[in-house]
Design a protein around this motif. Structure first.
Motif, PDB file in Angstrom:
ATOM      1  N   PRO A  23       0.891  -1.069   0.055  1.00 39.13           N
ATOM      2  CA  PRO A  23       0.152   0.162  -0.099  1.00 39.13           C
ATOM      3  C   PRO A  23       0.772   1.293  -0.126  1.00 39.13           C
ATOM      4  O   PRO A  23       2.054   1.145   0.438  1.00 39.13           O
ATOM      5  N   VAL A  24       0.331   2.288  -0.373  1.00 37.48           N
ATOM      6  CA  VAL A  24       1.002   3.557  -0.490  1.00 37.48           C
ATOM      7  C   VAL A  24       1.005   4.226   0.627  1.00 37.48           C
ATOM      8  O   VAL A  24       1.755   4.953   1.045  1.00 37.48           O
ATOM      9  N   LEU A  25      -0.151   3.829   1.508  1.00 37.10           N
ATOM     10  CA  LEU A  25      -0.333   4.333   3.013  1.00 37.10           C
ATOM     11  C   LEU A  25      -0.623   3.282   3.814  1.00 37.10           C
ATOM     12  O   LEU A  25      -1.372   2.433   3.436  1.00 37.10           O
ATOM     13  N   GLY A  42       8.254  14.665   4.280  1.00 39.43           N
ATOM     14  CA  GLY A  42       8.729  13.412   4.018  1.00 39.43           C
ATOM     15  C   GLY A  42       9.248  13.387   2.484  1.00 39.43           C
ATOM     16  O   GLY A  42       9.038  14.269   1.712  1.00 39.43           O
ATOM     17  N   SER A  43      10.302  12.341   2.136  1.00 41.91           N
ATOM     18  CA  SER A  43      10.770  12.483   0.771  1.00 41.91           C
ATOM     19  C   SER A  43       9.818  12.227  -0.415  1.00 41.91           C
ATOM     20  O   SER A  43       8.676  11.694   0.005  1.00 41.91           O
ATOM     21  N   THR A  44      10.068  12.420  -1.436  1.00 39.49           N
ATOM     22  CA  THR A  44       9.415  12.397  -2.587  1.00 39.49           C
ATOM     23  C   THR A  44       8.836  10.991  -2.787  1.00 39.49           C
ATOM     24  O   THR A  44       9.689   9.830  -2.516  1.00 39.49           O
ATOM     25  N   GLY A  45       7.622  10.717  -2.828  1.00 37.86           N
ATOM     26  CA  GLY A  45       7.174   9.143  -3.115  1.00 37.86           C
ATOM     27  C   GLY A  45       6.627   8.803  -1.686  1.00 37.86           C
ATOM     28  O   GLY A  45       6.243   7.682  -1.754  1.00 37.86           O
ATOM     29  N   SER A  46       6.747   9.530  -0.495  1.00 42.19           N
ATOM     30  CA  SER A  46       6.608   8.912   0.651  1.00 42.19           C
ATOM     31  C   SER A  46       4.987   8.847   1.058  1.00 42.19           C
ATOM     32  O   SER A  46       4.605   8.307   1.778  1.00 42.19           O
ATOM     33  N   GLY A  47       4.211   9.593   0.236  1.00 45.74           N
ATOM     34  CA  GLY A  47       2.740   9.346   0.268  1.00 45.74           C
ATOM     35  C   GLY A  47       1.995  10.768   0.718  1.00 45.74           C
ATOM     36  O   GLY A  47       0.875  10.764   1.073  1.00 45.74           O
ATOM     37  N   LYS A  48       2.680  11.646   0.961  1.00 42.64           N
ATOM     38  CA  LYS A  48       2.170  13.031   1.152  1.00 42.64           C
ATOM     39  C   LYS A  48       0.791  13.306   0.251  1.00 42.64           C
ATOM     40  O   LYS A  48      -0.285  13.666   1.127  1.00 42.64           O
ATOM     41  N   PRO A  89      -3.157  22.993  -5.390  1.00 42.88           N
ATOM     42  CA  PRO A  89      -2.435  21.822  -5.706  1.00 42.88           C
ATOM     43  C   PRO A  89      -1.083  22.273  -6.064  1.00 42.88           C
ATOM     44  O   PRO A  89      -0.782  23.571  -5.958  1.00 42.88           O
ATOM     45  N   GLN A  90      -0.198  21.305  -6.201  1.00 37.60           N
ATOM     46  CA  GLN A  90       1.146  21.422  -6.468  1.00 37.60           C
ATOM     47  C   GLN A  90       1.339  22.225  -7.810  1.00 37.60           C
ATOM     48  O   GLN A  90       2.175  23.372  -7.928  1.00 37.60           O
ATOM     49  N   GLN A  91       0.616  22.018  -8.851  1.00 36.20           N
ATOM     50  CA  GLN A  91       0.504  22.880  -9.906  1.00 36.20           C
ATOM     51  C   GLN A  91      -0.611  23.643 -10.002  1.00 36.20           C
ATOM     52  O   GLN A  91      -1.700  23.359  -9.610  1.00 36.20           O
TER      53      GLN A  91
HETATM   54  P1  GTP Z   1       6.140  14.097  -3.918  1.00 35.60           P
HETATM   55  O1  GTP Z   1       5.007  14.977  -4.423  1.00 35.60           O
HETATM   56  O2  GTP Z   1       6.877  13.938  -5.047  1.00 35.60           O
HETATM   57  O3  GTP Z   1       6.686  14.760  -2.773  1.00 35.60           O
HETATM   58  O4  GTP Z   1       5.597  12.637  -3.499  1.00 35.60           O
HETATM   59  P2  GTP Z   1       4.340  12.347  -2.225  1.00 35.60           P
HETATM   60  O5  GTP Z   1       5.077  12.161  -0.959  1.00 35.60           O
HETATM   61  O6  GTP Z   1       3.378  13.607  -2.423  1.00 35.60           O
HETATM   62  O7  GTP Z   1       3.917  10.946  -2.434  1.00 35.60           O
HETATM   63  P3  GTP Z   1       2.624  10.446  -3.631  1.00 35.60           P
HETATM   64  O8  GTP Z   1       1.723  10.365  -2.518  1.00 35.60           O
HETATM   65  O9  GTP Z   1       2.552  11.572  -4.744  1.00 35.60           O
HETATM   66  O10 GTP Z   1       3.062   9.231  -4.200  1.00 35.60           O
HETATM   67  C1  GTP Z   1       3.307   7.947  -3.146  1.00 35.60           C
HETATM   68  C2  GTP Z   1       3.154   6.686  -3.954  1.00 35.60           C
HETATM   69  O11 GTP Z   1       2.136   6.619  -4.697  1.00 35.60           O
HETATM   70  C3  GTP Z   1       4.488   6.770  -4.979  1.00 35.60           C
HETATM   71  O12 GTP Z   1       5.063   5.444  -5.039  1.00 35.60           O
HETATM   72  C4  GTP Z   1       3.737   6.970  -6.460  1.00 35.60           C
HETATM   73  O13 GTP Z   1       4.244   6.534  -7.471  1.00 35.60           O
HETATM   74  C5  GTP Z   1       2.445   6.290  -6.062  1.00 35.60           C
HETATM   75  N1  GTP Z   1       1.282   7.235  -6.713  1.00 35.60           N
HETATM   76  C6  GTP Z   1       0.841   8.487  -6.860  1.00 35.60           C
HETATM   77  N2  GTP Z   1       0.115   8.710  -7.584  1.00 35.60           N
HETATM   78  C7  GTP Z   1      -0.411   7.409  -8.056  1.00 35.60           C
HETATM   79  C8  GTP Z   1      -1.462   7.117  -8.846  1.00 35.60           C
HETATM   80  O14 GTP Z   1      -2.425   8.211  -9.316  1.00 35.60           O
HETATM   81  N3  GTP Z   1      -1.673   5.894  -9.262  1.00 35.60           N
HETATM   82  C9  GTP Z   1      -0.639   4.843  -8.851  1.00 35.60           C
HETATM   83  N4  GTP Z   1      -0.812   3.574  -9.234  1.00 35.60           N
HETATM   84  N5  GTP Z   1       0.253   5.202  -8.111  1.00 35.60           N
HETATM   85  C10 GTP Z   1       0.307   6.418  -7.847  1.00 35.60           C
END
Ligand code: GTP
Length: 243
Positions: A23-25, A42-48, A89-91
């Protein structure tokens, strides 16, 4: 008890539909009290972003529950729920139209005073006044160009004009200089005392003075507390601080 603007996550796990793997979270629990400013780092991809997307129900939890004002978000009429929440949003998404039209977008009946007040809190007033036709200045094609930070400030003004209970800033001051960012936060505190504010960021300076900071790492909540508390006991937070 007052629960206006309160957010509760109870053991929340989340997987994007069709995605395989972990899971992403993972099992996230926390509370934002009414009027609190809460940072998420949290780092990029951490789930924020995934985390905050669950609040206005851009996605639904896979397990656990999210509550707004003490009620499960799935029990709300979607329009009512989203009326309480403004996400920057970010953008930034500005369109060809005047500055006023861009701020008013999403709340077409906003008065001139409400637009000006939102712009003032977002620290956008001075550059708007300096624009050739003030609030009537055209943006985009045939109009003026704004810097990234100015666009972000308009985007914040657009969120504020809705007078939400909950304001979510997703990395939305990344292009704003630190002094201006500090001013925006100060005005938010002064003029929107009851507003619950969630600030997602990559930089500690943006949330150092938050009431609470959530630290995400690989989808897990690995720390929660004030800057001082996290500096004392959260290794991931310390690593972000010293990186
Ligand atoms: P930054 O915005 O880069 O700082 O990252 P974040 O901490 O906000 O993480 P985010 O919640 O965007 O992503 C967490 C994980 O979910 C990552 O592994 C992403 O690749 C994945 N993810 C994000 N959006 C999607 C989506 O729409 N679909 C799928 N399948 N995975 C996603």
């Amino acid at each position: 008890p007052n629960t206006k603007g309160q957010i509760d996550f109870h053991n929340v796990s989340f997987t994007y539909e069709g995605a395989s793997g972990e899971p992403v979270l993972k099992n996230i629990t926390f509370t934002c009290l009414p009027g609190e400013t809460v940072g998420v780092i949290g780092s990029t991809g951490s789930g924020k972003s995934s985390l905050i997307n669950l609040i206005p129900r851009f996605y639904d939890v896979s397990e656990g529950s999210v509550e707004v004002d003490g009620m499960d978000v799935r029990e709300y009429n979607l329009k009512e729920l989203r009326g309480k929440i403004a996400v920057v949003p970010q953008q930034t998404m500005l369109f060809t139209g005047t500055i006023a039209e861009n701020i008013r977008w999403g709340k077409e009946n906003a008065t001139e005073d409400e637009i000006k007040r939102a712009a003032a809190i977002a620290e956008a007033e001075s550059f708007i006044k300096a624009a050739p036709e003030g609030y009537d200045t055209l943006l985009g094609q045939g109009g003026i160009n704004l810097s990234g930070g100015q666009k972000q400030r308009l985007s914040i003004a657009r969120a504020l004009v809705k007078q939400p209970e909950i304001l979510i800033l997703d990395d939305s001051t990344s292009a704003v200089d630190l002094t201006t960012e500090a001013k925006i936060k100060k005005s938010l505190k002064e003029y929107a005392v009851e507003l619950t504010c969630i600030i997602i960021t990559q930089r500690i300076s943006s949330i150092k003075d938050a009431d609470k900071i959530l630290v995400l790492d690989d989808g897990k909540l690995v720390g929660s507390g004030t800057h001082e508390q996290l500096m004392a006991d959260c290794q991931v937070y310390q690593e972000i601080h010293y990186s």
